[in-house]
Design a protein around this motif. Structure first.
Motif, PDB file in Angstrom:
ATOM      1  N   ALA A 221      -1.039  51.218  52.112  1.00  0.00           N
ATOM      2  CA  ALA A 221      -0.338  51.051  50.662  1.00  0.00           C
ATOM      3  C   ALA A 221      -0.131  52.429  50.188  1.00  0.00           C
TER       4      ALA A 221
ATOM      5  N   THR B 159       3.943  53.211  50.053  1.00  0.00           N
ATOM      6  CA  THR B 159       4.824  53.076  48.824  1.00  0.00           C
ATOM      7  C   THR B 159       4.489  53.807  47.700  1.00  0.00           C
TER       8      THR B 159
ATOM      9  N   ALA C  39       1.737  56.806  45.476  1.00  0.00           N
ATOM     10  CA  ALA C  39       0.442  57.050  44.801  1.00  0.00           C
ATOM     11  C   ALA C  39       0.020  55.791  44.091  1.00  0.00           C
ATOM     12  N   ALA C  40       0.949  55.173  43.579  1.00  0.00           N
ATOM     13  CA  ALA C  40       0.676  53.833  42.493  1.00  0.00           C
ATOM     14  C   ALA C  40      -0.111  52.779  43.354  1.00  0.00           C
ATOM     15  N   THR C  41       0.396  52.513  44.370  1.00  0.00           N
ATOM     16  CA  THR C  41      -0.102  51.558  45.374  1.00  0.00           C
ATOM     17  C   THR C  41      -1.176  51.943  45.858  1.00  0.00           C
TER      18      THR C  41
ATOM     19  N   ILE D   6      -3.434  53.860  44.635  1.00  0.00           N
ATOM     20  CA  ILE D   6      -4.551  53.645  43.346  1.00  0.00           C
ATOM     21  C   ILE D   6      -4.842  52.075  43.307  1.00  0.00           C
ATOM     22  N   ILE D   7      -3.842  51.315  43.071  1.00  0.00           N
ATOM     23  CA  ILE D   7      -4.081  49.700  42.967  1.00  0.00           C
ATOM     24  C   ILE D   7      -4.954  49.287  44.225  1.00  0.00           C
ATOM     25  N   TYR D   8      -4.693  49.690  45.435  1.00  0.00           N
ATOM     26  CA  TYR D   8      -5.427  49.210  46.690  1.00  0.00           C
ATOM     27  C   TYR D   8      -6.887  49.820  46.415  1.00  0.00           C
TER      28      TYR D   8
ATOM     29  N   LEU E 119      -8.656  50.892  44.109  1.00  0.00           N
ATOM     30  CA  LEU E 119      -9.554  50.289  42.899  1.00  0.00           C
ATOM     31  C   LEU E 119      -9.880  49.075  43.360  1.00  0.00           C
ATOM     32  N   SER E 120      -9.031  48.132  44.069  1.00  0.00           N
ATOM     33  CA  SER E 120      -9.568  46.888  44.391  1.00  0.00           C
ATOM     34  C   SER E 120     -10.375  46.831  45.409  1.00  0.00           C
TER      35      SER E 120
ATOM     36  N   TYR F 248     -13.678  47.293  43.628  1.00  0.00           N
ATOM     37  CA  TYR F 248     -14.238  46.142  43.123  1.00  0.00           C
ATOM     38  C   TYR F 248     -14.996  45.066  43.877  1.00  0.00           C
ATOM     39  N   GLU F 249     -13.998  44.969  44.914  1.00  0.00           N
ATOM     40  CA  GLU F 249     -14.563  43.987  45.944  1.00  0.00           C
ATOM     41  C   GLU F 249     -15.738  44.364  46.750  1.00  0.00           C
TER      42      GLU F 249
ATOM     43  N   VAL G 215      -3.569  62.035  45.985  1.00  0.00           N
ATOM     44  CA  VAL G 215      -3.707  61.498  44.568  1.00  0.00           C
ATOM     45  C   VAL G 215      -5.174  60.745  44.377  1.00  0.00           C
TER      46      VAL G 215
ATOM     47  N   THR H  42      -8.328  62.617  44.937  1.00  0.00           N
ATOM     48  CA  THR H  42      -8.573  63.300  43.925  1.00  0.00           C
ATOM     49  C   THR H  42      -9.042  62.764  42.664  1.00  0.00           C
ATOM     50  N   VAL H  43      -8.313  61.317  42.450  1.00  0.00           N
ATOM     51  CA  VAL H  43      -9.166  60.389  41.588  1.00  0.00           C
ATOM     52  C   VAL H  43     -10.537  60.027  41.909  1.00  0.00           C
TER      53      VAL H  43
END
Lengths: 704, 704
Positions: free
Chosen positions: A381, A384, A386-388, A390-392, A394-395, A398-399, A657, A660-661
């Motif tokens: 991910a 594409t 930094a945004a994707t 982060i999305i992946y 975080l998911s 959660y999972e 990114v 670092t988060v």
């Protein structure tokens, strides 16, 4: 055989083991590590790290001392003679609290000391061979692992015996002993929250200026924050993790003792009474045998499997030991409230905790190692942006919480059904019964990490750096496992404390369908989110301070970037220390204040609802924050190993990114939630009589 | 005055209002909108959007129809004659379900239809003046707002009257009417989850290729995904939001009816029985008066205050109306279980819901508008890169949940204490009693957003674009408020359904200190996290499909980038549609399957624990996801307005990362959690007798 003798013998064995390992680590001569010049260089660096670590500890302990003194006074005042007994509950609880805090502090101090001795010696032995370096790092970790368990056992048993003798009432004595757990947990608050902020403020600060603004590599000695970063590894993963697990061990044992003291059949039988402590005690020989089997071959792929096999091996051996201890020490059956509990019920509870801990460890590894799908997908991910990423990421987090939570639910269900609330406390003890090995492997991580940093900073040859990298990589994976394990044990411990709190308050039924309890549940549910926000912002604020200092030094110290002048490492350590201790105040107030305030205002039942709510969201948040962080870290490492364009590519930048988060996620907020869950519960347990009477007074005043 | 007459009259008033507004919107002539060439261009574009929206709805409704038919058969089979009554519960419940699903679908269809008529007419009127354009957009929204409430009322009242008459037992009849809410919620599942995936797949796909890879502006007609993106605005914020609030309204009313039917003093009094429907009914004249006062001046700063004043005004007027209705229609006191509830208790419950809704709205605005500190801090944090932007944005979301959850806890506490579980249902009804205005303002948003898109794509003059931008900006703020409001009402509705489920199951006490309930609580707590992961990954997967298609079109259609050829918009709409409906399967299975499976396996009490757990984490996750998303969006807009270097700066690029992460947060996962909370609860309510008997059978089989 007398249970007291067995426990003291095991505790002594642990302390001796720790001493032997410490002597072995110290015996590695630094002078054999290279040319005189090289030796001078890495001595200087390792001294800087050791000095920084001690400077941090010194200041932290100054705060801890003041805080503990004030808090002990509060305990004394709040619990002094609530009128029901002629025992001064406040004095006993405060004494137990101070002893717990003191022993926990000593353990963290010794752990830090040996880690800062072992790190440079690991570097030195890496010149010889991978297996020799591994041995030093592992033994350094073992000093902490065995020493901590030994001292914890000595403290707890002595306290139990002394209080029982002095108070003359086992049940009441155990309620006073609970202060020991509170003391351990309070030190853990400083270690995990304060330490967590310290380590990530230094890390993020060093990276954002060094790597991103100036383009100098990690662990570069020109970076003023580099020593603080290396100190931070020890602060977070040794002092913090040690205090956290010390707390879990002490608290779960206290919870079991408090609940067991109400059981007819246990309260009268000294061996059965001490059963919870016995389990931890027999864990020591088990872990020692396991540790002695930790031998690696001199190749890169051998380290990680050996470490993971340690966990499996200790679990298998521990199963046998637990069966033995239970058969010898536990009574055939006893009565807990209206429930009859059998020996098999007890055994199942302990084993359920033990094995679900291992399962949680393995699931954590699946979600955070780049050998498996989840981390690979985060790396994918990143292509594409930094945004994707982060999305992946975080998911993924959660999972990743799903199976561990199910495992905890199943463990809770069975241990509770078979052995009542005593069963939950035993499950918690079962999960951390192999704590000596767990801590050894945890502490091994930062020692190896530091060893690599020292090799880099001292400009040692690439073959040495390669070996320390191998050790470090294995440590990263096991660190993630250790975190999952720490969270799992924190949840069971918190649940056990919750049960002990209810037992002490005389509540054996809590109607969820009452406005107070349900409102408490909702309020409790939001606290872990607020706490996470506070700790993440604390890292952010502290890191900004560090960034400014690093920028300032590069601007004002001539020749620093060219390597001709030396940075002021100490000042960065001081900035991180001060920021950490200042920024931990809001989350600390939240954790310490909310159960007391809520309990006094709305009563014991509402408080019970609040604790349950905070547990439900706390466990999921802790697991997902830790695993998201671990996943991002390893997705970045996977790309650095050459995937998707490797280091320096746009994909790599996107992955940085996420990493670092993930830093405050996995090293500050996630593990700190352990403290939130446990500390709120033990605080409620220790202050239960105060909360009850204060609330009753309040209601009377308001004329309700 | 007869309650039935009043409700029908109000419903009719709503339908007529919707029709009048629809006629007014349609009467705006497109031909006056510019030169013949311009008119032809925006006609073409708006036709493409309308066609895309209808294509999506057509396919979605094909799925909904099949799904509803199968589900109705399941309801029929599962609830057919469980042996307690001679009424065919399955047939009645299935019929109510189908009617609910049908009316909800019709509302969403009409809302989409008028929005795709109103958007281009808003563009046309923007040529004339800001206030004229505002009027068209607002009236378009009002068609949806009033039409939906009118139809919902007509459907519910008719069903209540018919079932009561046919079944002859008010209590049993209300249990069957609950199917109506389930029907509405099922459509909402498609609208919110499917629609949420559609809109963000299109948005993220369009942005990642268009803005990032090719550097063409937003809403550029060369981008093949641009129409899908504009369709998506309608799908998510009109069809999705409409179905969601329709569900809340229907479900909260059903819950109140089911609980009220067990109250001695209400069950015998027709006016008091219909009190829950009456509140929504008198909301219609209140909202109409409010809507007629929505007049803006022709300056930029006037739009947002007018919209926000609508919310405050309708709340104040509604307070008066509720006091009136309660005095006229509610009995002095009635008995609920062992509790005596007074009229004042009822009144307080409704008003607590109403006002806490407004409070949640305002708090949401504070955290998501760039006029205040939180969003400004996210913008500040973007200066040090995407990582700090993410850290601060996530923290913002976590923190933003605190006050709304406290408000919900207080509302729950008071309404429950004063009016039992009936009070919770009434609080939910109170919160959505101004739904007509709420929906009007919500639907106004995408109409204005589309109007801007059409102006951009049709290359209309900058003064027109500026006006539509003003309308759009105000819509963004109110959209965030609307989301907070929708979540708040979903929580209270879910709680009311939970209460109705327990009432129907004959449970009035649920011991949290039992292994099953506590294990259920833990399992329930993790479900919202799994659901969030699933929905976020669904957006990711769907967006990747869109990215590939957009890249393919730019590669294979010659002259597309130069503006000489036209892209294949339809194909992008089809890809988003198919991906959305395919990707919504896993979360749908989770939501529909887990309560049934868990309930049958572990029984009603364990299921109750699970529902409570999912509520506790669901509300915090929903609020924080929505508000993090809103915060990132407005931090980016704040920077685009010139702060920290403005558009194109590195700070802006960092903020774009947060905005992209926020897209699935605020438009897919966050609002979809509403459905998770409500649908699991109403499913348990409707299937309660089946779950109970299936579990009993299972236990018998297993010989436990």
């Amino acid at each position: 055989m007398n249970a007291v003798v067995v426990i003291y013998a095991c505790a002594l064995l642990a302390v001796i083991t720790a001493m032997v390992f410490a002597i072995r680590v110290r015996s590695v001569s630094l002078e054999s590590g290279g040319t005189t010049e090289e030796v001078a260089r890495f001595k200087e660096i390792s001294d800087a790290i050791a000095d920084g670590a001690m400077a941090f500890l010194k200041q932290e302990y100054a705060y801890v001392t003041i805080f503990a003194a004030v808090f002990a006074a509060v305990i004394y005042a709040a619990l002094d003679n609530p009128g029901t007994t002629d025992i001064n509950e406040g004095a006993y609880s405060a004494a137990a609290f101070l002893i717990g805090a003191f022993i926990s502090s000593v353990c963290a101090f010794l752990g830090m000391k040996i880690a800062t001795i072992g790190n440079v010696r690991t570097t030195v032995m890496a010149r010889k061979s991978l297996s020799a370096a591994f041995r030093v790092a592992f033994q350094s970790g073992a000093v902490m692992g065995f020493g901590l368990v030994g001292l914890a056992l000595l403290g707890m048993l002595t306290l139990v015996l002394a209080f029982t003798d002095m108070i003359g009432n086992f049940h009441l004595a155990m309620e006073m002993v609970a202060g020991f757990g509170l003391g351990g947990s309070t030190v853990a608050l400083f270690g995990r929250v304060g330490g967590g902020i310290f380590t990530k403020a230094a890390d993020v600060g060093a990276d954002l200026v060094g790597k991103l603004e100036l383009g100098i590599p990690e662990d570069d000695p020109r970076n003023p924050a580099v020593i603080a970063d290396n100190v931070g590894d020890n602060v977070g993963d040794i002092a913090g993790m040690g205090a956290d697990l010390f707390g879990s061990c002490a608290e779960a044992t206290c919870a079991a003792l408090v609940i067991g003291a109400t059981a007819a059949g246990i309260a009268e039988n000294e061996t059965a009474r001490l059963y919870p402590i016995l389990i931890t005690a027999v864990g020591i020989p088990v872990c020692l045998i396991t540790a002695l089997l930790a031998q690696i071959k001199d190749n890169a792929t051998s380290v990680e499997p050996v470490l993971k096999r340690q966990l499996l091996l200790s679990t298998i051996l521990m199963t046998v030991a637990i069966i033995g201890v239970t058969n010898v020490a536990m009574v055939d059956s006893f009565t807990l409230g209206s429930m009859i509990v059998t020996r098999n019920g007890v055994l199942t509870s302990v084993l359920a905790g033990l094995w679900s801990g291992l399962l949680i460890g393995y699931i954590t590894e699946y979600y955070t190692s780049h050998s498996y799908g989840p981390v690979r997908r985060v790396a994918d991910a990143s292509k594409t942006g930094a945004a994707t990423n982060i999305i992946y990421g975080l998911s993924l987090g959660y999972e990743s919480a799903v199976i561990p939570v199910l495992a905890l639910a199943v463990t809770t269900y069975f241990s509770w059904t078979l052995a009542g609330m005593y069963g939950i406390a035993l499950a918690a003890i079962g999960m951390i019964s192999t704590i000596a090995i767990g801590l050894t492997i945890d502490a091994y991580g930062p020692v190896s990490d530091n060893a690599g940093g020292i090799a880099e900073m001292a400009h040692l040859g690439p073959e040495i750096r390669k070996r320390t990298d191998i050790l470090d990589a294995a440590g990263n994976t096991t660190a993630a496992i250790g975190k999952g394990f720490a969270i799992g044990s924190a949840v069971l411990t918190a649940l056990a404390l919750f049960a002990a709190f209810l037992t002490r308050s005389g509540i054996d039924s809590l109607n969820l369908l009452s406005p107070k309890v349900f409102a408490g549940l909702l309020v409790g549910g939001v606290l872990p989110f607020l706490f996470t926000a506070q700790t993440m912002l604390a890292v952010g604020t502290a890191a900004f301070g560090m960034i400014e200092e690093v920028r300032r030094q590069f601007k004002t110290i001539p020749g620093l970037l060219e390597g001709k002048a030396k940075p002021d490492y100490k000042r960065c350590v001081a900035i991180s220390t001060n920021a950490a201790l200042r920024q931990m105040i809001p989350p600390a107030i939240l954790v310490l204040g909310s159960p007391l305030l809520f309990g006094v205002l709305f009563g014991i039942e509402a408080l019970a609802g609040m604790l349950a709510g905070s547990l439900v969201t706390g466990v999921v948040m802790a697991l997902s924050a830790s695993n998201s962080g671990g996943g991002w870290d390893n997705a970045k490492k996977y790309i650095e190993s050459g995937a998707h364009g490797g280091k320096g590519s746009d994909t790599h930048k996107a992955a940085v990114v996420g990493d670092t988060v993930g830093d405050p996620f996995k090293d500050t907020s996630g593990p700190s939630l352990n403290i939130l869950m446990k500390l709120m519960a033990i605080l409620s347990l220790v202050f239960a009589p105060f909360i009850k009477s204060a609330h009753d007074t309040l209601v009377m005043w308001l004329g309700m």
